[in-house]
Write an enzyme that holds these catalytic residues in place. Structure first.
Site, PDB file in Angstrom:
ATOM      1  N   GLU A  17       0.804  -1.217   0.000  1.00 46.97           N
ATOM      2  CA  GLU A  17       0.000   0.000   0.000  1.00 46.97           C
ATOM      3  C   GLU A  17       0.845   1.278   0.000  1.00 46.97           C
ATOM      4  O   GLU A  17       0.448   2.298  -0.556  1.00 46.97           O
ATOM      5  CB  GLU A  17      -0.941   0.020   1.217  1.00 46.97           C
ATOM      6  CG  GLU A  17      -1.992  -1.081   1.221  1.00 46.97           C
ATOM      7  CD  GLU A  17      -1.513  -2.297   2.003  1.00 46.97           C
ATOM      8  OE1 GLU A  17      -0.280  -2.394   2.205  1.00 46.97           O
ATOM      9  OE2 GLU A  17      -2.351  -3.125   2.384  1.00 46.97           O
ATOM     10  N   ASP A  55      25.492  14.910 -29.319  1.00 47.78           N
ATOM     11  CA  ASP A  55      25.878  15.722 -30.455  1.00 47.78           C
ATOM     12  C   ASP A  55      27.311  16.201 -30.217  1.00 47.78           C
ATOM     13  O   ASP A  55      27.848  16.087 -29.106  1.00 47.78           O
ATOM     14  CB  ASP A  55      24.907  16.905 -30.564  1.00 47.78           C
ATOM     15  CG  ASP A  55      25.075  17.668 -31.858  1.00 47.78           C
ATOM     16  OD1 ASP A  55      25.682  17.121 -32.789  1.00 47.78           O
ATOM     17  OD2 ASP A  55      24.596  18.809 -31.938  1.00 47.78           O
ATOM     18  N   ASP A  76      21.661  19.664 -29.297  1.00 46.69           N
ATOM     19  CA  ASP A  76      20.559  20.333 -29.971  1.00 46.69           C
ATOM     20  C   ASP A  76      20.446  19.946 -31.436  1.00 46.69           C
ATOM     21  O   ASP A  76      19.674  20.527 -32.173  1.00 46.69           O
ATOM     22  CB  ASP A  76      20.719  21.861 -29.881  1.00 46.69           C
ATOM     23  CG  ASP A  76      22.001  22.340 -30.552  1.00 46.69           C
ATOM     24  OD1 ASP A  76      22.795  21.494 -31.000  1.00 46.69           O
ATOM     25  OD2 ASP A  76      22.198  23.563 -30.604  1.00 46.69           O
TER      26      ASP A  76
END
Length: 535
Positions: free
Chosen positions: A224, A266, A534
């Site tokens: 629970e 990147d 990016d």
């Protein structure tokens, strides 16, 4: 599951147990909702601080031009671009002057691209066209006038965003782990509860008591407190990350972040500093030469047009004392600005003895074609075929190391004149080369070493060419067993790509769709994949 058991507890006259389970579920839901709402408001506040507008020509505007939000642009609008502007839509250039665009967010290429008006018959793909500008890129220097051809989702950037968007957030490894745990508990309860019910009913011959006991077993086996414990711990983690200026929009992402076993990153602006620096200045034989730097400085310092990133890198490389000395010893007489046909620019300066010197710098092939002599330790020598081959090899070796190479030449003008023309850019003496680079971040090597130590594989996914990417990888401590380029990736089917993934650390010349394909292939192998950058 807890709510279902709470209903059963109410039906079996156990309101206390039902209340406890309901409260645990409610607390978990409320805490998660409050934390994620705070993060969403923080993100919305950050977005509201940025207001993107464009200078547009329209008859309806006062004086025929004015600033408009980029959301109000439509195809057919004419937009003015200047240094520092974001490209507000996909544009076809009508006019351009010294225009350099940074489109690394689309291509991963760190070096700015010069754009110009007029047709570009040599381009093989829209992204390579010199007369098109794309939303998502920005103006480094220069000015231009562009015709809007696509806006919003119809732009190249918008199409990429739509392709990457999903109708619902993908499940994290944490979500999948919780589902597996809940499934295990349900299967265990599904076996234990009927078994306990039958054994008690047969042995005690009291089937009602056996039912109540079996329900109590089911409730006892149910954790629970698990939702509340998990939510509180994730919220605590979100607060700890907020102290380090990290916004967590979805709480389960914290555990998913910690479960990453493959990090795809990147290159431009992530491993590198996303700026151009002058790394080397060498003579025609490849040895360091301060005279080459002085000539390049005079060329960049005395040009009156807009300086590009390479000019700024040259000027930054010279210390203030030397800058003052050179500026005092030489005076500008005339200049021949850069253009794409010549691919070089020249200045004529006068020294303290009254001599006029034409100093030119530009693309290697075009500069070598204008040179008749080469400066050596023995003085100027004739630029014959053998010396040309040696000089070209020096430039080739610099390119192979990932540098962008510019040649520097000089000619003494006799007799001195007050005006000079492009026709004077001949019979130059080659002094050497300037080698430029987007350098790795100082923290990159240590970060990659720490990731490797913690069992996280690092893979580089870049739009830049493989020569430059190899150079950066060597500097940050990534051992390359195999390299795949975008065209090679397109030639592989999914099975071949899956087989190539374990031994490939560098993926170069990729577009965003190809990066997504690599990441999806890694995820299909069961990896928890993170992406940083990016591009």
């Amino acid at each position: 599951m807890l709510l279902a058991l709470a209903v059963v507890s109410i039906l079996t006259s156990d309101p206390v147990g039902a209340s406890i389970m309901t409260v645990m579920v409610a607390v978990a839901v409320i805490v998660g909702y409050v934390q994620e709402s705070k993060s969403s408001r923080a993100v919305a506040a950050l977005r509201s601080m940025v207001s993107n507008t464009a200078l547009v020509r329209r008859r309806q505007l006062a004086n025929g031009r004015g600033e408009l939000p980029i959301e109000d642009l439509v195809p057919g609008d004419v937009v003015h671009l200047a240094a520092g502007d974001m490209i507000p839509a996909d544009l076809r250039l009508l006019a351009a002057k010294d225009l350099f665009i940074n489109q690394s967010s689309l291509t991963g290429e760190s070096m700015p691209v010069e754009k110009f008006s007029g047709p570009d018959a040599r381009c093989s793909a829209p992204m390579e066209s010199r007369n098109l500008c794309f939303m998502g890129s920005n103006v480094i220097s220069g000015s231009a006038l562009g015709l809007v051809v696509a806006t919003g989702r119809d732009t190249t950037f918008g199409a990429l965003a739509s392709a990457l968007a999903t109708p619902r957030a993908p499940s994290t490894s944490f979500d999948r782990g919780l589902r597996r745990f809940v499934g295990l508990m349900l299967r265990f309860i599904a076996v234990m509860v009927p078994l306990v019910f039958l054994i008690n009913g047969v042995l005690k011959d009291d089937w009602l008591e056996a039912l109540m006991f079996s329900i109590a077993v089911a409730v006892g086996l149910t954790p629970e407190m698990l939702p509340a414990i998990v939510t509180f711990n994730l919220a605590k983690g979100a607060l700890a990350m907020a102290r380090k200026d990290v916004i967590v929009k979805r709480l389960p992402a914290i555990q998913n972040f910690g479960a990453i076993d493959v990090l795809c990153t990147d290159k431009t602006g992530t491993l590198t500093q996303d700026k151009v620096i002058l790394e080397r200045h060498v003579d025609a034989a490849g040895g360091d030469d301060a005279r080459v730097l002085e000539l390049a400085f005079l060329n960049s310092h005395y040009q009156t047009g807009l300086r590009n990133l390479l000019d700024n890198a040259v000027l930054t490389a010279v210390d203030p004392g030397q800058t003052q000395r050179l500026a005092a010893e030489f005076v500008l007489v005339d200049e021949m600005p850069f253009d794409f046909e010549r691919r070089r620019m020249s200045v004529v300066v006068r020294d303290m003895e009254g001599r006029h010197m034409l100093i030119s710098k530009g693309a290697v092939a075009e500069m070598l074609a204008m040179c008749t002599h080469v400066q050596t330790a023995q003085g100027p020598l004739e630029f014959d075929a053998d010396r040309q081959a040696e000089v070209r090899q020096v430039a080739h070796d610099l390119n192979a190391d990932g540098f962008r190479v510019i040649a520097v030449g000089m000619r003494e003008m006799t007799p001195p004149r007050s005006q000079y023309a492009r026709e004077d850019e001949r019979e130059l003496t080659l002094f050497g080369f300037m080698a430029f680079l987007d350098p790795p971040k100082e923290s990159a090597a240590a970060a990659i070493a720490a990731l490797t130590q913690h069992g996280i594989a690092v893979k580089i996914l870049t739009g830049d060419n493989d020569v430059v990417a190899r150079h950066v990888c060597r500097h940050v401590g990534i051992d390359l067993e195999h390299v795949l380029t975008g065209p090679e990736l397109d030639a592989l089917d999914d099975a071949q790509l899956t087989a190539a993934l374990p031994e490939t650390q560098l993926f170069a010349r990729l577009n965003p769709q190809q990066k997504v394909r690599v990441i999806e292939a890694l995820r299909a192998q069961g990896h928890v994949v993170g992406f940083l950058g990016d591009g």
